[in-house]
Motif scaffolding. Structure first.
Motif, PDB file in Angstrom:
ATOM      1  N   PRO A  74      72.693 -25.030 -36.845  1.00 38.76           N
ATOM      2  CA  PRO A  74      71.886 -23.837 -36.542  1.00 38.76           C
ATOM      3  C   PRO A  74      70.853 -23.576 -37.616  1.00 38.76           C
ATOM      4  CG  PRO A  74      74.067 -23.215 -37.297  1.00 38.76           C
ATOM      5  CD  PRO A  74      74.097 -24.698 -37.114  1.00 38.76           C
ATOM      6  N   ALA A  75      69.666 -23.206 -37.188  1.00 37.27           N
ATOM      7  CA  ALA A  75      68.562 -22.923 -38.110  1.00 37.27           C
ATOM      8  C   ALA A  75      68.037 -21.515 -37.813  1.00 37.27           C
ATOM      9  CB  ALA A  75      67.455 -23.948 -37.950  1.00 37.27           C
ATOM     10  N   PRO A  76      68.727 -20.491 -38.299  1.00 39.40           N
ATOM     11  CA  PRO A  76      68.255 -19.119 -38.022  1.00 39.40           C
ATOM     12  C   PRO A  76      66.809 -18.927 -38.431  1.00 39.40           C
ATOM     13  CG  PRO A  76      70.415 -19.105 -39.052  1.00 39.40           C
ATOM     14  CD  PRO A  76      69.919 -20.509 -39.140  1.00 39.40           C
ATOM     15  N   THR A  77      66.430 -19.558 -39.548  1.00 39.27           N
ATOM     16  CA  THR A  77      65.028 -19.553 -39.962  1.00 39.27           C
ATOM     17  C   THR A  77      64.608 -21.008 -40.106  1.00 39.27           C
ATOM     18  OG1 THR A  77      65.333 -17.490 -41.165  1.00 39.27           O
ATOM     19  CG2 THR A  77      63.368 -18.784 -41.671  1.00 39.27           C
ATOM     20  N   GLY A  78      63.638 -21.412 -39.320  1.00 38.84           N
ATOM     21  CA  GLY A  78      63.242 -22.806 -39.372  1.00 38.84           C
ATOM     22  C   GLY A  78      61.817 -22.984 -38.900  1.00 38.84           C
ATOM     23  N   GLU A  79      61.439 -24.238 -38.699  1.00 38.91           N
ATOM     24  CA  GLU A  79      60.085 -24.526 -38.247  1.00 38.91           C
ATOM     25  C   GLU A  79      60.061 -25.870 -37.527  1.00 38.91           C
ATOM     26  OE1 GLU A  79      57.958 -24.323 -41.906  1.00 38.91           O
ATOM     27  OE2 GLU A  79      58.386 -26.386 -42.468  1.00 38.91           O
ATOM     28  N   LEU A  80      59.234 -25.909 -36.495  1.00 42.85           N
ATOM     29  CA  LEU A  80      58.884 -27.168 -35.856  1.00 42.85           C
ATOM     30  C   LEU A  80      57.709 -27.752 -36.626  1.00 42.85           C
ATOM     31  CD1 LEU A  80      58.967 -26.103 -32.101  1.00 42.85           C
ATOM     32  CD2 LEU A  80      60.577 -27.661 -33.207  1.00 42.85           C
ATOM     33  N   ALA A  81      57.750 -29.029 -36.906  1.00 44.72           N
ATOM     34  CA  ALA A  81      56.678 -29.607 -37.722  1.00 44.72           C
ATOM     35  C   ALA A  81      56.392 -31.034 -37.293  1.00 44.72           C
ATOM     36  CB  ALA A  81      57.050 -29.582 -39.205  1.00 44.72           C
ATOM     37  N   LEU A  82      55.098 -31.352 -37.184  1.00 45.11           N
ATOM     38  CA  LEU A  82      54.650 -32.730 -37.045  1.00 45.11           C
ATOM     39  C   LEU A  82      54.650 -33.360 -38.430  1.00 45.11           C
ATOM     40  CD1 LEU A  82      51.633 -32.665 -34.562  1.00 45.11           C
ATOM     41  CD2 LEU A  82      53.728 -34.005 -34.314  1.00 45.11           C
ATOM     42  N   GLU A  83      55.307 -34.497 -38.543  1.00 41.81           N
ATOM     43  CA  GLU A  83      55.359 -35.160 -39.843  1.00 41.81           C
ATOM     44  C   GLU A  83      53.963 -35.644 -40.230  1.00 41.81           C
ATOM     45  OE1 GLU A  83      57.705 -35.640 -42.017  1.00 41.81           O
ATOM     46  OE2 GLU A  83      59.394 -34.806 -40.914  1.00 41.81           O
ATOM     47  N   PRO A  84      53.517 -35.370 -41.455  1.00 36.45           N
ATOM     48  CA  PRO A  84      52.212 -35.884 -41.882  1.00 36.45           C
ATOM     49  C   PRO A  84      52.284 -37.385 -42.148  1.00 36.45           C
ATOM     50  CG  PRO A  84      53.313 -34.782 -43.699  1.00 36.45           C
ATOM     51  CD  PRO A  84      54.177 -34.565 -42.492  1.00 36.45           C
ATOM     52  N   THR A  85      51.169 -38.056 -41.976  1.00 34.86           N
ATOM     53  CA  THR A  85      51.019 -39.459 -42.326  1.00 34.86           C
ATOM     54  C   THR A  85      49.738 -39.577 -43.136  1.00 34.86           C
ATOM     55  OG1 THR A  85      49.643 -40.116 -40.441  1.00 34.86           O
ATOM     56  CG2 THR A  85      52.042 -40.027 -40.089  1.00 34.86           C
ATOM     57  N   PRO A  86      49.441 -40.752 -43.690  1.00 37.18           N
ATOM     58  CA  PRO A  86      48.175 -40.868 -44.406  1.00 37.18           C
ATOM     59  C   PRO A  86      46.966 -40.513 -43.552  1.00 37.18           C
ATOM     60  CG  PRO A  86      49.589 -42.731 -44.920  1.00 37.18           C
ATOM     61  CD  PRO A  86      50.265 -41.968 -43.831  1.00 37.18           C
ATOM     62  N   PHE A  87      47.098 -40.656 -42.213  1.00 39.39           N
ATOM     63  CA  PHE A  87      45.932 -40.462 -41.353  1.00 39.39           C
ATOM     64  C   PHE A  87      45.950 -39.142 -40.584  1.00 39.39           C
ATOM     65  CE2 PHE A  87      46.349 -45.019 -41.939  1.00 39.39           C
ATOM     66  CZ  PHE A  87      45.056 -45.360 -42.296  1.00 39.39           C
ATOM     67  N   GLN A  88      47.014 -38.383 -40.687  1.00 36.54           N
ATOM     68  CA  GLN A  88      47.063 -37.127 -39.941  1.00 36.54           C
ATOM     69  C   GLN A  88      47.723 -36.042 -40.777  1.00 36.54           C
ATOM     70  OE1 GLN A  88      49.478 -38.865 -36.815  1.00 36.54           O
ATOM     71  NE2 GLN A  88      51.143 -37.453 -37.263  1.00 36.54           N
ATOM     72  N   GLN A  89      47.182 -34.843 -40.640  1.00 36.61           N
ATOM     73  CA  GLN A  89      47.747 -33.691 -41.315  1.00 36.61           C
ATOM     74  C   GLN A  89      49.003 -33.233 -40.590  1.00 36.61           C
ATOM     75  OE1 GLN A  89      44.645 -30.736 -41.418  1.00 36.61           O
ATOM     76  NE2 GLN A  89      43.205 -32.054 -42.513  1.00 36.61           N
ATOM     77  N   THR A  90      49.756 -32.375 -41.234  1.00 35.38           N
ATOM     78  CA  THR A  90      50.923 -31.797 -40.583  1.00 35.38           C
ATOM     79  C   THR A  90      50.517 -30.568 -39.791  1.00 35.38           C
ATOM     80  OG1 THR A  90      53.184 -31.004 -40.926  1.00 35.38           O
ATOM     81  CG2 THR A  90      51.526 -30.287 -42.506  1.00 35.38           C
ATOM     82  N   ALA A  91      51.343 -30.195 -38.836  1.00 37.68           N
ATOM     83  CA  ALA A  91      51.175 -28.957 -38.078  1.00 37.68           C
ATOM     84  C   ALA A  91      52.547 -28.310 -37.990  1.00 37.68           C
ATOM     85  CB  ALA A  91      50.596 -29.233 -36.692  1.00 37.68           C
ATOM     86  N   VAL A  92      52.597 -26.993 -38.186  1.00 32.65           N
ATOM     87  CA  VAL A  92      53.878 -26.291 -38.304  1.00 32.65           C
ATOM     88  C   VAL A  92      53.872 -25.053 -37.416  1.00 32.65           C
ATOM     89  CG1 VAL A  92      55.448 -25.116 -39.888  1.00 32.65           C
ATOM     90  CG2 VAL A  92      54.190 -27.123 -40.664  1.00 32.65           C
ATOM     91  N   GLN A  93      55.004 -24.801 -36.768  1.00 32.26           N
ATOM     92  CA  GLN A  93      55.196 -23.582 -35.993  1.00 32.26           C
ATOM     93  C   GLN A  93      56.588 -23.033 -36.287  1.00 32.26           C
ATOM     94  OE1 GLN A  93      54.307 -23.884 -31.804  1.00 32.26           O
ATOM     95  NE2 GLN A  93      52.644 -25.357 -32.134  1.00 32.26           N
ATOM     96  N   ALA A  94      56.687 -21.702 -36.353  1.00 34.82           N
ATOM     97  CA  ALA A  94      57.971 -21.053 -36.632  1.00 34.82           C
ATOM     98  C   ALA A  94      58.941 -21.275 -35.477  1.00 34.82           C
ATOM     99  CB  ALA A  94      57.763 -19.566 -36.868  1.00 34.82           C
TER     100      ALA A  94
END
Length: 559
Positions: free
Chosen positions: A321-341
């Motif tokens: 369980p993650a009461p507080t967490g985030e969905l995240a796209l893993e960054p790579t050398p060619f792409q930035q990360t993106a995060v959502q609560a």
């Protein structure tokens, strides 16, 4: 006062001999002031056919001669060569600086260097052994190393490194030739690539960067074709990857799961390029729970990868369980990360059990217990269990009673009890239900069918009557039970017989009676001794199937 080195004639003789043997003994002639001093004599890697002498003196140095002997040669071996064609490369007035001269030797190899120095005062020093040896070897260089592109991006990820390896023999300084079939290394701060030159000395290697910022350097590797060669690496070529912005959608940003179940989040990931937002295939997306002080540590609750069209399905188990967490796209050398609560809440499993019996008085006696196992769960305030009943055990459930759960331990893996008795239908399915709360999942017991049939006695008669004293009387009647809306014979069982004499206030038990296959009271013959009322009733304990019947009577006049 200037220091002047004075040497005896014997010492001078030894120094003269050292010029032939290569020993490290030096001779200085008498001269006013300080004489010449050798600091170093070396061949720089980039110039194997040149010797660089570093020296200083109180007077301008006017003459330099360098002598070369193979390393490891025997004493008395003639020198391999010498040079005195020195020109000053650095320094202003000849008193100190660096002088250089070309070296011409017949064979490649490693040589000891001894140096003779003379300044304008006439002071000389001869046969001074340099602390360095002369590496008179072929130099392998890559003068045209290039990397393209130096700023790769999402649409142009492949980086190509290329160049040409040349071999420069110090014996032929103006005739460098391509070095074919030669291994070449291309190194970065984090990786290494190996390739080989073609017949024209050219090499090409392509790769995908694994870090956002790096620098590359190429260098020839050793080869039996060039034993002892000096391997000169190139200058570093910087690479900086241009990261593209990313984004993604999510079907939900919160999940409430029962322990042991799995939730699903779906969506699409995209990357921004010069052509606009495009599907982002084969990208890693995860659910990360935040924990520790101030949410500083992370744990992975679920992971997935987008498909060829940037679509993803993330299956989220309830065990992290993650009461507080985030969905995240893993960054790579060619792409930035993106995060959502994101939040994930789990209702932990409860275990519920119930025992129930239906008494002769149509009262239901219920007892039971329940518990939970996970230490992270908590009982709600004033927990309760609902006792329900239904005619068919599937639909139409009705509440019969709500029973409090008595908390004695109030912690995991300890059973807490409930129980009660109350008036209940004679034929129903019963179950216990716990509705749960945010921490505890609801649970329901398997329905239990409890049924007690109503009974009656029909056609009861005592005959004949009136009857003479001590005459024989006969009993008749039928024992029945109610099944649905139909009365059916109750076989292989029977009521009890009672008698109350005339004038008495109470019945007394006489005997138990049996019934035949049609529920009829078995043939009973009794002696009539006095007036009174005979009665029968189905009223003894009969387990869980039947209820008591009303008592039926018949008065007999004895004369």
């Amino acid at each position: 006062m200037r220091r002047t080195a004075l040497l005896s004639a014997a010492t001078a003789t030894v120094l003269a001999a050292s010029m032939l043997t290569g020993s490290a003994v030096a001779q200085a002639d008498t001269a006013p002031g300080g004489g010449p001093v050798l600091d170093d004599a070396d061949a720089w890697y980039a110039y194997p056919g040149m010797l660089f002498v570093t020296a200083h003196s109180d007077n301008p140095i006017t003459h330099i001669t360098a002598h070369f002997s193979p390393v490891g040669s025997q004493d008395g071996t003639a020198q391999a060569g010498s040079t005195e064609d020195f020109t000053q490369q650095s320094g202003a007035d000849g008193r100190s600086g660096i002088w250089r001269a070309p070296v011409h030797l017949a064979e490649l190899g490693e040589y000891r260097v001894t140096v003779d120095l003379e300044d304008s005062s006439g002071a000389k020093v001869t046969g001074v052994l340099s602390p360095q040896t002369l590496q008179y070897q072929t130099i392998l260089t890559i003068p045209d190393f290039s990397v393209t592109p130096t700023r790769p991006d999402y649409l142009h990820q492949k980086v190509t490194a290329e160049g040409t390896v040349f071999a420069e023999d110090p014996r032929h300084p103006d005739a460098s030739v391509p070095a074919g079939d030669l291994p070449v290394g291309i190194a970065s701060r984090f990786s290494r690539i190996r390739t080989k030159t073609g017949a024209d000395g050219h090499f090409v290697a392509s790769f995908l960067p694994t870090v956002q910022s790096d620098d590359l350097q190429a260098y020839p590797d050793g080869s039996s074709a060039y034993p002892g060669a000096i391997l000169l690496g190139t200058s570093e070529q910087d690479i900086t990857v241009v990261q593209a912005p990313t984004r993604f959608t999510a079907s939900t940003h919160a999940l409430d799961l029962r322990q042991g179940t799995t939730g699903t989040v779906t969506g699409r990931a995209e990357v921004q390029t010069a052509d606009g937002w495009q599907p982002l295939p084969h990208a890693e997306l995860g659910l990360f729970g935040l924990g520790g002080p101030n949410g500083t540590s992370q744990f992975v609750a679920a992971e997935t990868t987008t498909d060829d069209h940037g679509l993803y399905t993330l299956r989220v188990p309830s065990d992290s369980p993650a009461p507080t967490g985030e969905l995240a796209l893993e960054p790579t050398p060619f792409q930035q990360t993106a995060v959502q609560a994101f939040s994930l809440h789990v209702a932990y499993t409860t275990h519920l059990d119930m025992a129930a019996t239906l008494g002769d008085d149509s009262r239901l006696h219920v007892s039971g217990w329940m518990y939970y196992s996970d230490q992270r769960a908590h009982w709600p305030k004033n927990p309760a269990v609902v006792i329900e009943y239904s005619k068919d055990g599937k639909t139409g459930w009705k509440t019969a009673s709500t029973l409090p759960v008595k908390l004695r331990y109030n912690k995991a893996n300890f059973e807490e009890d409930f129980g009660a008795s109350f008036k209940a239908p004679n034929d129903a399915y019963w179950r216990a239900r716990f509705d749960g709360n945010p921490d505890l999942a609801g649970s329901t017991t398997t329905p239990a069918h409890l049924r007690r049939y109503a009974t009656r006695i029909t056609g009861f008669n005592v005959s004949p009557e009136p009857i003479r004293k001590n005459g024989l009387i006969h009993l008749a009647g039928t024992l029945q039970y109610l099944s649905g809306t139909t009365w059916k014979p109750l076989t292989d069982d029977g009521p009890d017989l009672y008698f109350r004499p005339r004038g008495a206030s109470a019945y007394h038990y006489v005997s138990s009676l049996g019934t035949d296959s049609k529920g009829r009271i078995a043939n009973v013959v009794l002696k009539a001794t006095q007036d009174g009322t005979w009665a029968v009733a189905f009223n003894r304990s009969t387990g869980s199937r039947y209820l008591k019947s009303p008592m039926v009577t018949d008065y007999v006049d004895v004369r």
